[in-house]
Scaffold this motif. Sequence first.
Motif, PDB file in Angstrom:
ATOM      1  N   GLN A  96       0.871  -1.178   0.000  1.00 58.48           N
ATOM      2  CA  GLN A  96       0.000   0.000   0.000  1.00 58.48           C
ATOM      3  C   GLN A  96       0.904   1.224   0.000  1.00 58.48           C
ATOM      4  N   CYS A  97       1.415   1.587   1.154  1.00 57.54           N
ATOM      5  CA  CYS A  97       2.311   2.749   1.157  1.00 57.54           C
ATOM      6  C   CYS A  97       3.675   2.377   0.586  1.00 57.54           C
ATOM      7  N   GLY A  98       4.071   1.112   0.688  1.00 64.44           N
ATOM      8  CA  GLY A  98       5.317   0.632   0.107  1.00 64.44           C
ATOM      9  C   GLY A  98       6.531   0.705   1.014  1.00 64.44           C
ATOM     10  N   TYR A  99       6.395   1.255   2.196  1.00 69.54           N
ATOM     11  CA  TYR A  99       7.562   1.423   3.052  1.00 69.54           C
ATOM     12  C   TYR A  99       8.158   0.083   3.490  1.00 69.54           C
ATOM     13  N   CYS A 100       7.311  -0.869   3.814  1.00 68.33           N
ATOM     14  CA  CYS A 100       7.786  -2.175   4.269  1.00 68.33           C
ATOM     15  C   CYS A 100       8.150  -3.104   3.116  1.00 68.33           C
ATOM     16  N   THR A 101       7.737  -2.762   1.912  1.00 70.09           N
ATOM     17  CA  THR A 101       7.839  -3.669   0.768  1.00 70.09           C
ATOM     18  C   THR A 101       9.254  -4.178   0.510  1.00 70.09           C
ATOM     19  N   PRO A 102      10.288  -3.340   0.453  1.00 72.45           N
ATOM     20  CA  PRO A 102      11.625  -3.885   0.195  1.00 72.45           C
ATOM     21  C   PRO A 102      12.048  -4.926   1.231  1.00 72.45           C
ATOM     22  N   GLY A 103      11.760  -4.686   2.495  1.00 72.14           N
ATOM     23  CA  GLY A 103      12.120  -5.644   3.541  1.00 72.14           C
ATOM     24  C   GLY A 103      11.395  -6.960   3.372  1.00 72.14           C
ATOM     25  N   TYR A 104      10.108  -6.885   3.062  1.00 75.62           N
ATOM     26  CA  TYR A 104       9.342  -8.116   2.811  1.00 75.62           C
ATOM     27  C   TYR A 104       9.880  -8.851   1.594  1.00 75.62           C
ATOM     28  N   ILE A 105      10.189  -8.121   0.542  1.00 76.71           N
ATOM     29  CA  ILE A 105      10.707  -8.764  -0.670  1.00 76.71           C
ATOM     30  C   ILE A 105      12.019  -9.480  -0.381  1.00 76.71           C
TER      31      ILE A 105
END
Length: 152
Positions: A96-105
Amino acid sequence: MTGRAAHFHINGEEYNIYIRNADTLLYVIRGKTGFTGAKPGCLNGDCGACTVIVNGWPVKSCLMLAVEAEGEEIITAEGLHGSEIQKAFVKYFAFQCGYCTPGYIMNCQTLITQYPEADRNKIKEWLDSNICRCTSYEEIEQALYSVLRQHR
């Protein structure tokens, strides 16, 4: 200020960087290489926004000192450009906001690599190490499962 030159392998490239013994890996990656995929979140290892891969395993870079990573193979989100898991995150709207996305990826990529036959319990355990404040958990899980199915 006390410090020294250190050698890093980041995203397949070599870097000689002046560091202090107290510098975290997150600080060095973001502040001295220009790779900004790893995000400063909680800065105490709880959220996983700063996750990078070191020698094939996910590491919360806010907790690791840069001196500990010297000479190790480090991959940031930028190093996974065009990967299957990144494409799956887009396909399943796993952000959604994308802030956590790199860590999850980064965490998902390591799970796919290390445990391609992961069962539901292993997947839950690995996804629990990161936090999404926007609650995209279902979509993140769908993206991960879609890539794992391709590897079976």
